[in-house]
Design an enzyme around this catalytic site. Sequence first.
Site, PDB file in Angstrom:
ATOM      1  N   LYS A   1       1.085   4.479  -2.871  1.00 10.81           N
ATOM      2  CA  LYS A   1       1.242   5.993  -2.499  1.00 10.81           C
ATOM      3  C   LYS A   1       2.345   6.362  -2.911  1.00 10.81           C
ATOM      4  O   LYS A   1       2.295   8.006  -3.060  1.00 10.81           O
ATOM      5  CB  LYS A   1       0.565   5.942  -1.289  1.00 10.81           C
ATOM      6  CG  LYS A   1      -0.895   5.496  -0.896  1.00 10.81           C
ATOM      7  CD  LYS A   1      -1.819   6.043  -1.843  1.00 10.81           C
ATOM      8  CE  LYS A   1      -3.204   5.512  -1.574  1.00 10.81           C
ATOM      9  NZ  LYS A   1      -4.238   6.246  -2.523  1.00 10.81           N
TER      10      LYS A   1
ATOM     11  N   THR B   1     -13.831   6.451   6.458  1.00  3.03           N
ATOM     12  CA  THR B   1     -14.529   5.554   5.115  1.00  3.03           C
ATOM     13  C   THR B   1     -14.533   4.305   5.324  1.00  3.03           C
ATOM     14  O   THR B   1     -13.801   3.622   6.385  1.00  3.03           O
ATOM     15  CB  THR B   1     -13.837   6.174   3.765  1.00  3.03           C
ATOM     16  OG1 THR B   1     -12.631   5.449   3.765  1.00  3.03           O
ATOM     17  CG2 THR B   1     -13.685   7.734   3.678  1.00  3.03           C
TER      18      THR B   1
ATOM     19  N   TYR C   1       0.765  -1.152  -0.032  1.00  4.50           N
ATOM     20  CA  TYR C   1      -0.087   0.081   0.036  1.00  4.50           C
ATOM     21  C   TYR C   1       0.736   1.363  -0.075  1.00  4.50           C
ATOM     22  O   TYR C   1       0.706   2.133  -0.718  1.00  4.50           O
ATOM     23  CB  TYR C   1      -0.911  -0.054   1.183  1.00  4.50           C
ATOM     24  CG  TYR C   1      -1.704   1.312   1.340  1.00  4.50           C
ATOM     25  CD1 TYR C   1      -2.840   1.410   0.511  1.00  4.50           C
ATOM     26  CD2 TYR C   1      -1.598   2.162   2.347  1.00  4.50           C
ATOM     27  CE1 TYR C   1      -3.715   2.690   0.437  1.00  4.50           C
ATOM     28  CE2 TYR C   1      -2.129   3.423   2.328  1.00  4.50           C
ATOM     29  CZ  TYR C   1      -3.316   3.590   1.643  1.00  4.50           C
ATOM     30  OH  TYR C   1      -4.194   4.808   1.777  1.00  4.50           O
TER      31      TYR C   1
END
Length: 238
Positions: free
Chosen positions: A117, A150, A113
């Site tokens: 990014k 979220t 991840y």
Amino acid sequence: VEFLYCDLASMKSIRQFVQRFRAKNCPLHVLVNNAGVMLVPEKKTEDGFEEHFGLNYLGHFLLTNLLLDTLKQSGTHSHNARIITVSSATHYVGKLHLNDLQSRCSYSPHGAYAQSKLALVLFTYRLQHLLTADGSHVTANVVDPGVVNTELYKHVSWVVKVAKWMTAWLFFKTPEEGASTTIYAAVSPEMEGAGGCYLYNEERTKSADVAYDEELQRRLWTESCKMVGISDKSSRVP
């Protein structure tokens, strides 16, 4: 508002989406690259890419490149078209493994991840360099939305989920608050003509030192072109 389907984890879907969009003969003034997954178990996209790298990074890389001509035609001297790419503070701890971008040697959800990014920041800086060299009326900036409440956290451990449930009201931004910097980058008069910026809380700030490595930016761009099957038109630009 009109919806067009696009699966960022599928190179075929991205190409089909671009064809449908171009058929409308619409201008394109703002492109926001915002799709993403986080900390997913090891999994490949239909094209065989590690999911974090394939969806978070390569999907946006291909989409942006296929839409660049339309963006260039839409921007003007007084109103540049804008590309906004959403990264994360996680990029500060990310390491780009050019010899193993698919994390085949040793898979870590956190590492994969963070690498995706970091790749988005490197991509944005290289893209802005190419746009400037081309004299295009298009700017590219990268945004850190902060820690936002979220569904992105659905793959974290149950301990983290419990902690998030207990503290989200205090430490997490709402989706509306999380979108504010992206909206600022997309429409603020203060950002007119400004590109190659890393934005957090609607302010320009410094990204990770490695993100400014121009040789790494170039090498990632070239490798990305090979992976998604497009020609590298940047090879003549220093």
